[in-house]
Scaffold this motif. Structure first.
Motif, PDB file in Angstrom:
ATOM      1  N   LEU A   1       0.859  -1.174   0.000  1.00  0.00           N
ATOM      2  CA  LEU A   1       0.000   0.000   0.000  1.00  0.00           C
ATOM      3  C   LEU A   1       0.896   1.224   0.000  1.00  0.00           C
ATOM      4  N   GLU A   2       0.702   2.095  -0.969  1.00  0.00           N
ATOM      5  CA  GLU A   2       1.480   3.337  -1.057  1.00  0.00           C
ATOM      6  C   GLU A   2       0.534   4.493  -0.800  1.00  0.00           C
ATOM      7  N   ILE A   3       0.878   5.353   0.153  1.00  0.00           N
ATOM      8  CA  ILE A   3       0.046   6.522   0.416  1.00  0.00           C
ATOM      9  C   ILE A   3       0.742   7.753  -0.157  1.00  0.00           C
ATOM     10  N   HIS A   4      -0.017   8.520  -0.932  1.00  0.00           N
ATOM     11  CA  HIS A   4       0.510   9.672  -1.659  1.00  0.00           C
ATOM     12  C   HIS A   4      -0.223  10.938  -1.257  1.00  0.00           C
ATOM     13  N   ASP A   5       0.462  12.057  -1.440  1.00  0.00           N
ATOM     14  CA  ASP A   5      -0.126  13.386  -1.307  1.00  0.00           C
ATOM     15  C   ASP A   5      -0.218  13.963  -2.714  1.00  0.00           C
ATOM     16  N   GLN A   6      -1.446  14.164  -3.199  1.00  0.00           N
ATOM     17  CA  GLN A   6      -1.634  14.676  -4.554  1.00  0.00           C
ATOM     18  C   GLN A   6      -1.248  16.149  -4.613  1.00  0.00           C
ATOM     19  N   ASP A   7      -0.352  16.456  -5.537  1.00  0.00           N
ATOM     20  CA  ASP A   7       0.089  17.833  -5.753  1.00  0.00           C
ATOM     21  C   ASP A   7       0.017  18.151  -7.237  1.00  0.00           C
ATOM     22  N   ILE A   8       0.111  19.410  -7.558  1.00  0.00           N
ATOM     23  CA  ILE A   8       0.162  19.813  -8.965  1.00  0.00           C
ATOM     24  C   ILE A   8       1.510  19.385  -9.523  1.00  0.00           C
ATOM     25  N   GLY A   9       1.480  18.651 -10.598  1.00  0.00           N
ATOM     26  CA  GLY A   9       2.712  18.223 -11.254  1.00  0.00           C
ATOM     27  C   GLY A   9       3.225  16.874 -10.788  1.00  0.00           C
ATOM     28  N   PHE A  10       3.524  16.727  -9.499  1.00  0.00           N
ATOM     29  CA  PHE A  10       4.124  15.486  -9.006  1.00  0.00           C
ATOM     30  C   PHE A  10       3.574  15.167  -7.620  1.00  0.00           C
TER      31      PHE A  10
ATOM     32  N   VAL B   1       5.111   3.742   2.544  1.00  0.00           N
ATOM     33  CA  VAL B   1       4.778   2.457   1.950  1.00  0.00           C
ATOM     34  C   VAL B   1       4.567   1.443   3.064  1.00  0.00           C
ATOM     35  N   CYS B   2       3.497   0.688   2.955  1.00  0.00           N
ATOM     36  CA  CYS B   2       3.238  -0.434   3.859  1.00  0.00           C
ATOM     37  C   CYS B   2       3.316  -1.700   3.015  1.00  0.00           C
ATOM     38  N   GLN B   3       4.136  -2.638   3.431  1.00  0.00           N
ATOM     39  CA  GLN B   3       4.342  -3.851   2.640  1.00  0.00           C
ATOM     40  C   GLN B   3       4.410  -5.049   3.572  1.00  0.00           C
ATOM     41  N   ARG B   4       3.773  -6.155   3.161  1.00  0.00           N
ATOM     42  CA  ARG B   4       3.835  -7.373   3.972  1.00  0.00           C
ATOM     43  C   ARG B   4       3.448  -8.590   3.132  1.00  0.00           C
ATOM     44  N   GLN B   5       3.874  -9.746   3.596  1.00  0.00           N
ATOM     45  CA  GLN B   5       3.443 -10.998   2.990  1.00  0.00           C
ATOM     46  C   GLN B   5       2.081 -11.342   3.576  1.00  0.00           C
ATOM     47  N   ILE B   6       1.152 -11.694   2.706  1.00  0.00           N
ATOM     48  CA  ILE B   6      -0.201 -11.942   3.161  1.00  0.00           C
ATOM     49  C   ILE B   6      -0.363 -13.386   3.635  1.00  0.00           C
ATOM     50  N   LYS B   7      -1.233 -13.557   4.609  1.00  0.00           N
ATOM     51  CA  LYS B   7      -1.525 -14.856   5.222  1.00  0.00           C
ATOM     52  C   LYS B   7      -3.027 -15.102   5.166  1.00  0.00           C
ATOM     53  N   LEU B   8      -3.431 -16.362   5.229  1.00  0.00           N
ATOM     54  CA  LEU B   8      -4.843 -16.714   5.243  1.00  0.00           C
ATOM     55  C   LEU B   8      -5.529 -16.120   6.462  1.00  0.00           C
ATOM     56  N   GLY B   9      -6.788 -15.734   6.292  1.00  0.00           N
ATOM     57  CA  GLY B   9      -7.572 -15.179   7.388  1.00  0.00           C
ATOM     58  C   GLY B   9      -7.777 -13.689   7.221  1.00  0.00           C
ATOM     59  N   THR B  10      -8.314 -13.070   8.265  1.00  0.00           N
ATOM     60  CA  THR B  10      -8.549 -11.629   8.300  1.00  0.00           C
ATOM     61  C   THR B  10      -7.562 -11.003   9.275  1.00  0.00           C
ATOM     62  N   HIS B  11      -6.897  -9.950   8.828  1.00  0.00           N
ATOM     63  CA  HIS B  11      -5.842  -9.319   9.628  1.00  0.00           C
ATOM     64  C   HIS B  11      -5.975  -7.802   9.574  1.00  0.00           C
TER      65      HIS B  11
ATOM     66  N   CYS C   1       0.585   0.662  10.028  1.00  0.00           N
ATOM     67  CA  CYS C   1       1.915   0.841   9.454  1.00  0.00           C
ATOM     68  C   CYS C   1       2.342   2.290   9.689  1.00  0.00           C
ATOM     69  N   PHE C   2       3.540   2.483  10.208  1.00  0.00           N
ATOM     70  CA  PHE C   2       4.056   3.827  10.438  1.00  0.00           C
ATOM     71  C   PHE C   2       4.798   4.295   9.193  1.00  0.00           C
ATOM     72  N   LEU C   3       4.467   5.490   8.743  1.00  0.00           N
ATOM     73  CA  LEU C   3       4.946   6.007   7.462  1.00  0.00           C
ATOM     74  C   LEU C   3       6.239   6.786   7.610  1.00  0.00           C
ATOM     75  N   GLU C   4       7.066   6.737   6.581  1.00  0.00           N
ATOM     76  CA  GLU C   4       8.370   7.387   6.584  1.00  0.00           C
ATOM     77  C   GLU C   4       8.268   8.895   6.810  1.00  0.00           C
ATOM     78  N   GLU C   5       7.231   9.508   6.259  1.00  0.00           N
ATOM     79  CA  GLU C   5       7.083  10.961   6.338  1.00  0.00           C
ATOM     80  C   GLU C   5       6.234  11.405   7.523  1.00  0.00           C
ATOM     81  N   GLY C   6       5.893  10.474   8.411  1.00  0.00           N
ATOM     82  CA  GLY C   6       5.087  10.804   9.583  1.00  0.00           C
ATOM     83  C   GLY C   6       3.661  10.332   9.435  1.00  0.00           C
ATOM     84  N   GLY C   7       3.062   9.972  10.545  1.00  0.00           N
ATOM     85  CA  GLY C   7       1.700   9.474  10.547  1.00  0.00           C
ATOM     86  C   GLY C   7       1.676   7.963  10.375  1.00  0.00           C
ATOM     87  N   SER C   8       0.470   7.443  10.259  1.00  0.00           N
ATOM     88  CA  SER C   8       0.319   5.992  10.110  1.00  0.00           C
ATOM     89  C   SER C   8      -0.864   5.675   9.206  1.00  0.00           C
TER      90      SER C   8
END
Length: 128
Positions: free
Chosen positions: A84-93, A99-109, A113-120
């Motif tokens: 999962l990639e979280i973005h801030d939409q801006d003009i131009g770029f 980024v939150c990344q993980r190997q998925i497992k069976l079931g509901t989870h 995820c704590f983000l590099e630029e702050g927040g979660s």
């Protein structure tokens, strides 16, 4: 002499890896940081492996956004990588907030995820 084709077919079918359905939902972020221009206009891009499952709508001027969208992918296997990639939409770029990344497992989870630029980013997924 009897043909061994049905037996061979049965053995080959049991050796295939079972595919499952991935559903990603209940995404919400908190305390997102943005550039000096103000509060973020955030959205999330969802991937399974190299396949893009799509992106959420943009939540404008919100440090604590939530998204109603669900993403489903039918060609998934346990231990595939979900990103999962979280973005801030801006003009131009658009800025990548984290980024939150993980190997998925069976079931509901549920995960946070704590983000590099702050927040979660909080999200839930089901693999069935």
């Amino acid at each position: 002499m009897a043909s061994c084709s049905p037996l061979l077919l049965l053995v080959l079918c049991t050796l295939t890896v079972a595919e499952a359905q991935l559903k990603v939902f209940n995404m919400r972020a908190s305390k997102l940081d943005s550039n000096i221009l103000g509060t973020p206009d955030a959205y999330v891009e969802v991937f399974c492996g190299s396949v893009s499952l799509g992106e959420t709508s943009v939540r404008r001027n919100n440090r604590n956004p939530w998204w109603e969208e669900d993403f489903t992918y039918f060609n998934t296997q346990e231990n595939d990588t979900m990103r999962l990639e979280i973005h801030d939409q801006d003009i131009g770029f658009d800025d990548l907030l984290g980024v939150c990344q993980r190997q998925i497992k069976l079931g509901t989870h549920e995960h946070e995820c704590f983000l590099e630029e702050g927040g979660s980013l909080h999200y839930t997924y089901t693999l069935s």
